[in-house]
Design an enzyme around this catalytic site. Structure first.
Site, PDB file in Angstrom:
ATOM      1  N   GLU B  50       0.808  -1.226   0.000  1.00  0.00           N
ATOM      2  CA  GLU B  50       0.000   0.000   0.000  1.00  0.00           C
ATOM      3  C   GLU B  50       0.842   1.276   0.000  1.00  0.00           C
ATOM      4  O   GLU B  50       0.427   2.297  -0.547  1.00  0.00           O
ATOM      5  CB  GLU B  50      -0.967   0.021   1.183  1.00  0.00           C
ATOM      6  CG  GLU B  50      -2.124  -0.964   1.069  1.00  0.00           C
ATOM      7  CD  GLU B  50      -1.803  -2.349   1.605  1.00  0.00           C
ATOM      8  OE1 GLU B  50      -0.615  -2.629   1.919  1.00  0.00           O
ATOM      9  OE2 GLU B  50      -2.741  -3.175   1.724  1.00  0.00           O
ATOM     10  N   PHE B 112     -12.155  -6.639  14.039  1.00  0.00           N
ATOM     11  CA  PHE B 112     -11.099  -7.181  13.179  1.00  0.00           C
ATOM     12  C   PHE B 112     -10.650  -6.129  12.165  1.00  0.00           C
ATOM     13  O   PHE B 112     -11.463  -5.520  11.479  1.00  0.00           O
ATOM     14  CB  PHE B 112     -11.627  -8.423  12.448  1.00  0.00           C
ATOM     15  CG  PHE B 112     -10.614  -8.999  11.495  1.00  0.00           C
ATOM     16  CD1 PHE B 112      -9.391  -9.484  11.954  1.00  0.00           C
ATOM     17  CD2 PHE B 112     -10.873  -9.042  10.126  1.00  0.00           C
ATOM     18  CE1 PHE B 112      -8.456  -9.997  11.072  1.00  0.00           C
ATOM     19  CE2 PHE B 112      -9.936  -9.557   9.243  1.00  0.00           C
ATOM     20  CZ  PHE B 112      -8.732 -10.041   9.717  1.00  0.00           C
ATOM     21  N   GLN B 113      -9.346  -5.896  12.103  1.00  0.00           N
ATOM     22  CA  GLN B 113      -8.736  -4.924  11.198  1.00  0.00           C
ATOM     23  C   GLN B 113      -9.290  -3.518  11.376  1.00  0.00           C
ATOM     24  O   GLN B 113      -9.452  -2.769  10.416  1.00  0.00           O
ATOM     25  CB  GLN B 113      -8.861  -5.386   9.737  1.00  0.00           C
ATOM     26  CG  GLN B 113      -8.100  -6.697   9.517  1.00  0.00           C
ATOM     27  CD  GLN B 113      -7.814  -7.001   8.060  1.00  0.00           C
ATOM     28  OE1 GLN B 113      -8.621  -6.684   7.187  1.00  0.00           O
ATOM     29  NE2 GLN B 113      -6.674  -7.610   7.800  1.00  0.00           N
ATOM     30  N   LYS B 162     -17.613  -0.260   6.015  1.00  0.00           N
ATOM     31  CA  LYS B 162     -18.060  -1.265   5.057  1.00  0.00           C
ATOM     32  C   LYS B 162     -19.567  -1.214   4.822  1.00  0.00           C
ATOM     33  O   LYS B 162     -20.031  -1.345   3.684  1.00  0.00           O
ATOM     34  CB  LYS B 162     -17.656  -2.663   5.543  1.00  0.00           C
ATOM     35  CG  LYS B 162     -17.951  -3.730   4.499  1.00  0.00           C
ATOM     36  CD  LYS B 162     -17.262  -5.050   4.783  1.00  0.00           C
ATOM     37  CE  LYS B 162     -17.523  -6.020   3.634  1.00  0.00           C
ATOM     38  NZ  LYS B 162     -16.932  -7.337   3.887  1.00  0.00           N
ATOM     39  N   MET B 479      24.423   8.748   2.404  1.00  0.00           N
ATOM     40  CA  MET B 479      24.131  10.007   3.089  1.00  0.00           C
ATOM     41  C   MET B 479      24.390   9.882   4.587  1.00  0.00           C
ATOM     42  O   MET B 479      24.908  10.795   5.224  1.00  0.00           O
ATOM     43  CB  MET B 479      22.678  10.397   2.809  1.00  0.00           C
ATOM     44  CG  MET B 479      22.273  11.735   3.349  1.00  0.00           C
ATOM     45  SD  MET B 479      23.333  13.058   2.768  1.00  0.00           S
ATOM     46  CE  MET B 479      22.495  13.576   1.282  1.00  0.00           C
TER      47      MET B 479
HETATM   48  C1  LIG Z   1      18.519  14.409   1.904  1.00  0.00           C
HETATM   49  C2  LIG Z   1      17.814  15.704   1.684  1.00  0.00           C
HETATM   50  C3  LIG Z   1      18.540  16.860   1.469  1.00  0.00           C
HETATM   51  C4  LIG Z   1      17.904  18.076   1.184  1.00  0.00           C
HETATM   52  N1  LIG Z   1      18.663  19.175   0.888  1.00  0.00           N
HETATM   53  C5  LIG Z   1      18.062  20.294   0.436  1.00  0.00           C
HETATM   54  C6  LIG Z   1      18.820  21.405  -0.056  1.00  0.00           C
HETATM   55  O1  LIG Z   1      20.038  21.393  -0.070  1.00  0.00           O
HETATM   56  N2  LIG Z   1      18.149  22.464  -0.535  1.00  0.00           N
HETATM   57  C7  LIG Z   1      16.773  22.512  -0.572  1.00  0.00           C
HETATM   58  O2  LIG Z   1      16.221  23.498  -1.070  1.00  0.00           O
HETATM   59  N3  LIG Z   1      16.043  21.509  -0.083  1.00  0.00           N
HETATM   60  C8  LIG Z   1      16.652  20.387   0.394  1.00  0.00           C
HETATM   61  N4  LIG Z   1      15.871  19.334   0.827  1.00  0.00           N
HETATM   62  C9  LIG Z   1      14.406  19.462   0.781  1.00  0.00           C
HETATM   63  C10 LIG Z   1      13.848  20.170   2.008  1.00  0.00           C
HETATM   64  O3  LIG Z   1      13.738  19.244   3.057  1.00  0.00           O
HETATM   65  C11 LIG Z   1      12.433  20.760   1.689  1.00  0.00           C
HETATM   66  O4  LIG Z   1      11.583  19.754   1.217  1.00  0.00           O
HETATM   67  C12 LIG Z   1      12.472  21.830   0.633  1.00  0.00           C
HETATM   68  O5  LIG Z   1      13.531  22.730   0.855  1.00  0.00           O
HETATM   69  C13 LIG Z   1      11.158  22.602   0.615  1.00  0.00           C
HETATM   70  O6  LIG Z   1      11.013  23.261  -0.587  1.00  0.00           O
HETATM   71  P1  LIG Z   1      10.122  24.570  -0.743  1.00  0.00           P
HETATM   72  O7  LIG Z   1      10.560  25.610   0.215  1.00  0.00           O
HETATM   73  O8  LIG Z   1      10.138  24.906  -2.171  1.00  0.00           O
HETATM   74  O9  LIG Z   1       8.690  24.172  -0.218  1.00  0.00           O
HETATM   75  P2  LIG Z   1       7.566  23.127  -0.661  1.00  0.00           P
HETATM   76  O10 LIG Z   1       7.569  22.035   0.336  1.00  0.00           O
HETATM   77  O11 LIG Z   1       7.613  22.780  -2.077  1.00  0.00           O
HETATM   78  O12 LIG Z   1       6.302  24.014  -0.313  1.00  0.00           O
HETATM   79  C14 LIG Z   1       5.711  24.852  -1.227  1.00  0.00           C
HETATM   80  C15 LIG Z   1       5.358  26.200  -0.626  1.00  0.00           C
HETATM   81  O13 LIG Z   1       4.637  26.905  -1.625  1.00  0.00           O
HETATM   82  C16 LIG Z   1       3.340  27.222  -1.170  1.00  0.00           C
HETATM   83  N5  LIG Z   1       2.412  27.062  -2.281  1.00  0.00           N
HETATM   84  C17 LIG Z   1       1.831  25.936  -2.737  1.00  0.00           C
HETATM   85  N6  LIG Z   1       1.050  26.191  -3.790  1.00  0.00           N
HETATM   86  C18 LIG Z   1       1.139  27.510  -4.015  1.00  0.00           C
HETATM   87  C19 LIG Z   1       0.550  28.384  -4.977  1.00  0.00           C
HETATM   88  N7  LIG Z   1      -0.263  27.941  -5.921  1.00  0.00           N
HETATM   89  N8  LIG Z   1       0.846  29.707  -4.900  1.00  0.00           N
HETATM   90  C20 LIG Z   1       1.678  30.188  -3.929  1.00  0.00           C
HETATM   91  N9  LIG Z   1       2.253  29.401  -3.011  1.00  0.00           N
HETATM   92  C21 LIG Z   1       1.998  28.082  -3.055  1.00  0.00           C
HETATM   93  C22 LIG Z   1       3.060  26.300  -0.012  1.00  0.00           C
HETATM   94  O14 LIG Z   1       2.135  26.896   0.870  1.00  0.00           O
HETATM   95  C23 LIG Z   1       4.442  26.100   0.588  1.00  0.00           C
HETATM   96  O15 LIG Z   1       4.754  27.122   1.508  1.00  0.00           O
HETATM   97  C24 LIG Z   1      16.501  18.132   1.162  1.00  0.00           C
HETATM   98  C25 LIG Z   1      15.765  16.971   1.409  1.00  0.00           C
HETATM   99  C26 LIG Z   1      16.396  15.772   1.656  1.00  0.00           C
HETATM  100  C27 LIG Z   1      15.569  14.554   1.874  1.00  0.00           C
HETATM  101  C1  LIG Z   2      12.360   5.359   5.346  1.00  0.00           C
HETATM  102  C2  LIG Z   2      13.636   6.020   5.698  1.00  0.00           C
HETATM  103  N1  LIG Z   2      14.448   5.479   6.630  1.00  0.00           N
HETATM  104  C3  LIG Z   2      15.628   6.082   6.938  1.00  0.00           C
HETATM  105  C4  LIG Z   2      16.003   7.242   6.331  1.00  0.00           C
HETATM  106  C5  LIG Z   2      17.331   7.923   6.683  1.00  0.00           C
HETATM  107  N2  LIG Z   2      18.228   7.929   5.535  1.00  0.00           N
HETATM  108  C6  LIG Z   2      18.379   9.003   4.740  1.00  0.00           C
HETATM  109  S1  LIG Z   2      19.421   8.734   3.466  1.00  0.00           S
HETATM  110  C7  LIG Z   2      19.707   7.144   3.967  1.00  0.00           C
HETATM  111  C8  LIG Z   2      20.634   6.255   3.211  1.00  0.00           C
HETATM  112  C9  LIG Z   2      20.211   6.009   1.816  1.00  0.00           C
HETATM  113  O1  LIG Z   2      21.083   5.069   1.260  1.00  0.00           O
HETATM  114  P1  LIG Z   2      21.050   4.739  -0.287  1.00  0.00           P
HETATM  115  O2  LIG Z   2      19.668   4.535  -0.727  1.00  0.00           O
HETATM  116  O3  LIG Z   2      22.026   3.662  -0.578  1.00  0.00           O
HETATM  117  O4  LIG Z   2      21.518   6.113  -0.925  1.00  0.00           O
HETATM  118  P2  LIG Z   2      22.972   6.807  -0.950  1.00  0.00           P
HETATM  119  O5  LIG Z   2      22.933   7.860   0.116  1.00  0.00           O
HETATM  120  O6  LIG Z   2      23.993   5.772  -0.689  1.00  0.00           O
HETATM  121  O7  LIG Z   2      23.056   7.408  -2.303  1.00  0.00           O
HETATM  122  C10 LIG Z   2      19.001   6.863   5.127  1.00  0.00           C
HETATM  123  C11 LIG Z   2      19.038   5.584   5.848  1.00  0.00           C
HETATM  124  C12 LIG Z   2      15.104   7.791   5.381  1.00  0.00           C
HETATM  125  N3  LIG Z   2      15.361   8.949   4.771  1.00  0.00           N
HETATM  126  N4  LIG Z   2      13.958   7.150   5.068  1.00  0.00           N
END
Ligand SMILES: Cc1cc2nc3c(=O)[nH]c(=O)nc-3n(C[C@H](O)[C@H](O)[C@H](O)COP(=O)(O)OP(=O)(O)OC[C@H]3O[C@@H](n4cnc5c(N)ncnc54)[C@H](O)[C@@H]3O)c2cc1C
Ligand SMILES: Cc1ncc(C[n+]2csc(CCOP(=O)(O)OP(=O)(O)O)c2C)c(N)n1
Ligand SMILES: [Mg+2]
Lengths: 163, 578
Positions: B50, B112-113, B162, B479
Site C-alpha cells: 500500500e 477485526f482490522q 463497510k 548520506m
Molecule cells: C537528503 C535531503 C537533502 C535536502 N537538501 C536540500 C537542499 O540542499 N536544498 C533545498 O532546497 N532543499 C533540500 N531538501 C528538501 C527540504 O527538506 C524541503 O523539502 C524543501 O527545501 C522545501 O522546498 P520549498 O521551500 O520549495 O517548499 P515546498 O515544500 O515545495 O512548499 C511549497 C510552498 O509553496 C506554497 N504554495 C503551494 N502552492 C502555491 C501556490 N499555488 N501559490 C503560492 N504558493 C503556493 C506552499 O504553501 C508552501 O509554503 C533536502 C531533502 C532531503 C531529503
Molecule cells: C524510510 C527512511 N528510513 C531512513 C532514512 C534515513 N536515511 C536518509 S538517506 C539514507 C541512506 C540512503 O542510502 P542509499 O539509498 O544507498 O543512498 P545513498 O545515500 O547511498 O546514495 C538513510 C538511511 C530515510 N530517509 N527514510
C-alpha cells in the site's frame, strides 16, 4: 502573553481533536479549553487560553485558521473584551465554620447551590483571578473539590464573532 | 440513478475524471472492489504494497498536476499507506485516499482490522473524513477533491465503513458540480498594496535574488516566474522542490540553494539586499542557522498559505496569494513603472556572482577506474537530452540527481523533499510512466533505498511500465555514512549492509532486464543501450565510488556562507560587498 482565542468551528465529530491535536503536535500550550454548540447547532464555539510570544500566537491563529473545520476565529486579547469563568467548589463544613464560609462566598458573590450536614457546594463566576482569590481565601483543610470551566470571553461593543 | 455506496464512490471517481486508481484490496473494501470490477473507466493499478500505491499516485499527481487517487483496506492496509500520505502531505501534493473501515455498528469495539484511520492520519493530511451516512457520500467525495486540489494542495483521506458501501442499499446519486464550504475559502489574489510595496522594493534593490520553491510548480507558475525574472534580469535560485520551475540551463539560474546548494546560490542569498521568496517555505535545509540567515536582506514572500509566512524567518513584505495571479500582477506593475532597476548595481552584482560561479563548486574528478555517481547523472542527462522525468529516492544519489540533472521544465523532477522517504523512487517512476507512457522515465536510486519498495518491480511487469532504474550502488547508506564521516569521526555505525542482492538476477526474476556496470567507460554505452530498449524496464546497477561525498555542504547549525566545498575556493571573495 496570555491570549484568549475564540473559535467558531463546524460542529462535527472530531473537530475538538483537530484543535487539541494541533496544539500537541506543534508544541503549543493550552491553559484551558471550553467547547459547546452555539445558537446555530451546526457550529460549536471554542474558547482557548494559551500563552506565547507574538510570533507564536500569530502561528497559532494561522494554524487554527488553516484547519478546514474552523470557520472563524478571533484573538480576544487584541481588543477590549469581557471574560468570565465558572467554578464549583465543595467545602467541608462544621458548625463553627458554616457561617464564615457563607459570608466569604457572599463577599465574592458566590451562590451556595447544595447543602448537606457536612458540606456546601458554592457556584461562582467571574474573571479567573477572582476565582483564584476565593480559593486562596478558603481554609485549605476544608477544601474538598474544585472544578473550573476555564475562561470564556466576548469582545465588547458591536464587534463580535459570528458568521 | 440509484446507486449503492460502493458504486457512488466509484462513480464519483469517474465524474472527477480519474484515470488511475492505485490500490490493494481487502475485507473492508470488497464492496468497493466489486463496484470497480463493474466498470471500465477508472483503471485500477494493483500494487504490491500500500505504501507504493500512495507513492505511485503521488508521483502521478506531481507529474500531471491532477490529483492522485488511492484505495486501501482498513487496518493494515490503511497503516501501510500512512508513510505515503505523510510524504505527500509534507510536499503539498493533491491526493484523495479512500480507506475502508469496519462497519459503523462495530467502530470502536476493536473489531477485526480496525484502526482509527481518521485519528492516525489527522496530523499528516490536509483534511480527513469519516463517512457515517450513505447520504453524505457523494458530497464528501466532492469535498475531498475540492480540498485536495485547491489552495495549498494536500492529501485528503476519506474513511468509508463497510456497511456504507453495502450493495443492497441504494440511494439516488447526484454528484455536485460545485461545492462551497463556509469554513474553507483559500485566497487567490494578493493584496494590491502589498504587491506595490514589493515591486518598489524590488526595483530599488542593489543585490536582489529570486528564491523560488515548490509552490511555483504546484501553482503552475513557471511561465510567469520566467517572464518575471527575465523582465528584471535578477538571479534565480530554486529549492529542491522548485527545480524545473525555472529553466536550469538559463544564464540567470544560479542553481539550487541550501544544504547541498551551489556556492553561488548560497553566497548570493547571504549577501543579497532584497530577496523575493516565491512559493517556498524557508525550510531548515534551506536556511541553515536562522540567526545568520540573509543578514542584509529585506524579504518579500509570496505564498498561498498564510502559515508559511513568517513561520521561521520574519519577512518584511508578506503577500498571501496564488503564485500565478500575484506574479502576473507584479509583471504588469513592473512594466508600467517608471522606475527602472539600478543597472550599474546589477552589473556589479552579476560580476560578483560570476566570481562565485568561477569557484565551480560542482566540479569533481572524473576517474577512469571507478565510476563517480556524478558522472552517471551527467551522462543520463545527455543521453536523455534533459527531457526525462526523473524520480529519486533519498540519499546522496538524490542530491547528485538534483545537482547534475538540469531541469528546464516543471514537473520533471519528482522526489520526496519534506519527509525524505526512502522507497519513494520506484513506485513514483511507475506512476509517472503510467501518466506519460511515451516519455523517458528514470528512477535514480541507491542500493539501500531501492530495497524499501523493490517489490514494485512486479507491478511494473504487470502494467508494462518500462522505466529505467539507475541504481547508484555505493554499498553504503551514503548520506548516513557522509554524516558519520564528518560528525562522528568516521564511525560507520550500521550504515552499510553485509549483503546486497544481485540486482541483475533480481530484475530478471521479475521479468526485466538487468545490467551491472562497473567501469566508467561503460557508463555511456550502457545508458544508450538501456534507453534504446523502449519497452523494457532496465535495472542498471552502477557500482560507484564508495567514498564519494555530496558537496557543497552546509553542516547542521551553520549558515549560508559557511559551506564545506570539495576543493577550497580558488577565487577570493570580494568581501567589500558585505
Ligand atoms: C537528503 C535531503 C537533502 C535536502 N537538501 C536540500 C537542499 O540542499 N536544498 C533545498 O532546497 N532543499 C533540500 N531538501 C528538501 C527540504 O527538506 C524541503 O523539502 C524543501 O527545501 C522545501 O522546498 P520549498 O521551500 O520549495 O517548499 P515546498 O515544500 O515545495 O512548499 C511549497 C510552498 O509553496 C506554497 N504554495 C503551494 N502552492 C502555491 C501556490 N499555488 N501559490 C503560492 N504558493 C503556493 C506552499 O504553501 C508552501 O509554503 C533536502 C531533502 C532531503 C531529503
Ligand atoms: C524510510 C527512511 N528510513 C531512513 C532514512 C534515513 N536515511 C536518509 S538517506 C539514507 C541512506 C540512503 O542510502 P542509499 O539509498 O544507498 O543512498 P545513498 O545515500 O547511498 O546514495 C538513510 C538511511 C530515510 N530517509 N527514510
Ligand atoms: Mg548507497
Amino acid at each position: 502573553m496570555r491570549h484568549i482565542i475564540s473559535i467558531l468551528i463546524e460542529n462535527e465529530s472530531g473537530a475538538l481533536s483537530r484543535v487539541a491535536g494541533l496544539f500537541s503536535a506543534r508544541g503549543y500550550n493550552i491553559e484551558s479549553l471550553t467547547v459547546a454548540p452555539t445558537e446555530d447547532s451546526t457550529l460549536s464555539r471554542m474558547t482557548l487560553v494559551t500563552r506565547g510570544s507574538d510570533e507564536v500566537i500569530e502561528q497559532i491563529t494561522k494554524q487554527l485558521n488553516k484547519l478546514i473545520d474552523v470557520v472563524k476565529l478571533i484573538d480576544l486579547a487584541e481588543a477590549v473584551h469581557v471574560e468570565r469563568e465558572l467554578m464549583l467548589v465543595k467545602v467541608k463544613t462544621m458548625d463553627e465554620t458554616r457561617e464564615e464560609v457563607r459570608r466569604l462566598a457572599e463577599i465574592f458573590r458566590g451562590k451556595i447551590i447544595d447543602v448537606t450536614s457536612s458540606s456546601y457546594v458554592i457556584e461562582m463566576t467571574g474573571p479567573s483571578d477572582k476565582l483564584d482569590a476565593f480559593v486562596a481565601a478558603l481554609d485549605e483543610e476544608s477544601l474538598v473539590e474544585v472544578v473550573r470551566s476555564g475562561p470564556m470571553g466576548m469582545s465588547r461593543g458591536e464587534k463580535g464573532l459570528h458568521l | 440513478m440509484e446507486l449503492s455506496g460502493g458504486e457512488i464512490v466509484v462513480q464519483s471517481l469517474i465524474d472527477e475524471g480519474v484515470e488511475f486508481l492505485f490500490g490493494y484490496p481487502g475485507g473492508a473494501v470488497l464492496h468497493l472492489y466489486d463496484a470497480i470490477f463493474h466498470q471500465q473507466k477508472v483503471k485500477h493499478i494493483l500494487v504490491r504494497h500500500e505504501q507504493a500505491a500512495v507513492h505511485s499516485a503521488d508521483a502521478y499527481a506531481r507529474s500531471t498536476g491532477k490529483p492522485g487517487v488511492v484505495i486501501v483496506t482498513s487496518g493494515p492496509g490503511a497503516t501501510n499507506a500512512v508513510t505515503g500520505i505523510a510524504t505527500a502531505h509534507l510536499d503539498s501534493i493533491p491526493m484523495v485516499i479512500i480507506s475502508g473501515q469496519v462497519g459503523t455498528p462495530v467502530i470502536g469495539s476493536d473489531a477485526f482490522q480496525e484502526v482509527d484511520m481518521v485519528g492516525i492520519t489527522r496530523p499528516c493530511v490536509k483534511h480527513n473524513f469519516l463517512v457515517k451516512d450513505i447520504a453524505d457520500l457523494a458530497v464528501t467525495m466532492k469535498k475531498a477533491f475540492h480540498v485536495a486540489t485547491t489552495g495549498r494542495p494536500g492529501p485528503v483521506v476519506v474513511d468509508v465503513p463497510k456497511d456504507i458501501t453495502d450493495p443492497a442499499i441504494k440511494i439516488p446519486y447526484v454528484y455536485p458540480k460545485e461545492i462551497s464550504m463556509r469554513s474553507y475559502n483559500p485566497v487567490v489574489k494578493g493584496h494590491t498594496g502589498q504587491i506595490k510595496k514589493a515591486v518598489d522594493l524590488l526595483l530599488n534593490a542593489q543585490r536582489p535574488i529570486i528564491y523560488a520553491g515548490g509552490g511555483v510548480i504546484l501553482g503552475n507558475g513557471s511561465n510567469e516566474l520566467t517572464e518575471f525574472a527575465k523582465l528584471l534580469g535578477y538571479p534565480v535560485t530554486n529549492t529542491l522542490m522548485g527545480l524545473g520551475g525555472y529553466p536550469a540551463t538559463d544564464k540567470q539560474f544560479v542553481g539550487m540553494l541550501g544544504m547541498h546548494g551551489t556556492y553561488e546560490a548560497n553566497m548570493a542569498m547571504h549577501e543579497s539586499d532584497v530577496i523575493i521568496a516565491i512559493g517556498a517555505r524557508f525550510d531548515d535545509r534551506v536556511t541553515g542557522k536562522l540567526e545568520e540567515f540573509c543578514p542584509y536582506a529585506k524579504i518579500i514572500h509570496i505564498d498561498i498559505d498564510p502559515s508559511s509566512i513568517s513561520k521561521t524567518v520574519k519577512v518584511d513584505v508578506p503577500i498571501v496569494g496564488e503564485v500565478t495571479a500575484v506574479l502576473k500582477e507584479m509583471i504588469a506593475l513592473i512594466k508600467a513603472s517608471n522606475i527602472t532597476c539600478d543597472q550599474k548595481a546589477l552589473d556589479a552584482w552579476w560580476s560578483q556572482i560570476n566570481k562565485w560561479r568561477d569557484v565551480d563548486c560542482l566540479k569533481y574528478d572524473y576517474s577512469e577506474d571507478i565510476i563517480k555517481p556524478q558522472y552517471v547523472v551527467e551522462q543520463l542527462y545527455e543521453v536523455t537530452k534533459g527531457e526525462a522525468f526523473v524520480t529519486s529516492d533519498v540519499g546522496q544519489h538524490q542530491m547528485f540527481a538534483a545537482q547534475y540533472y538540469h531541469f528546464d521544465k516543471p514537473r520533471r523532477w519528482i522526489n520526496s523533499g519534506g519527509l525524505g522517504t526512502m522507497g519513494f523512487g520506484l513506485p513514483a517512476a511507475i506512476g509517472v510512466k503510467l501518466a506519460h507512457p511515451d516519455a523517458d522515465v528514470a528512477c535514480i536510486t541507491g542500493e539501500a533505498s531501492i530495497q524499501m519498495c523493490i517489490q514494485e518491480l512486479a507491478t511494473a511487469t504487470q502494467y508494462r511500465t518500462p522505466v529505467k532504474v539507475i541504481n547508484l550502488n555505493n554499498r553504503y547508506m551514503g548520506m548516513v555514512r557522509q554524516w558519520q564521516e564528518f560528525s562522528y569521526q568516521s564511525r560507520y555505525s550500521e550504515s552499510y549492509m553485509d549483503t546486497i542482492p544481485d540486482f541483475v538476477k533480481l530484475a530478471e526474476a521479475y521479468g526485466h532486464v538487468g545490467m551491472k556496470i562497473e567501469k566508467p567507460i561503460d557508463v555511456r554505452p550502457a545508458l544508450e543501450e538501456a534507453f534504446a530498449m523502449k519497452d523494457k524496464l532496465v535495472f542498471m546497477d552502477f557500482i560507484t565510488d564508495r567514498t564519494e561525498n555530496v558537496f557543497p555542504m552546509i553542516e547542521a547549525g551553520k549558515s549560508h556562507h559557511d559551506m564545506k566545498l570539495r576543493v577550497a575556493p580558488g577565487t577570493p571573495i570580494d568581501r567589500e560587498l558585505a
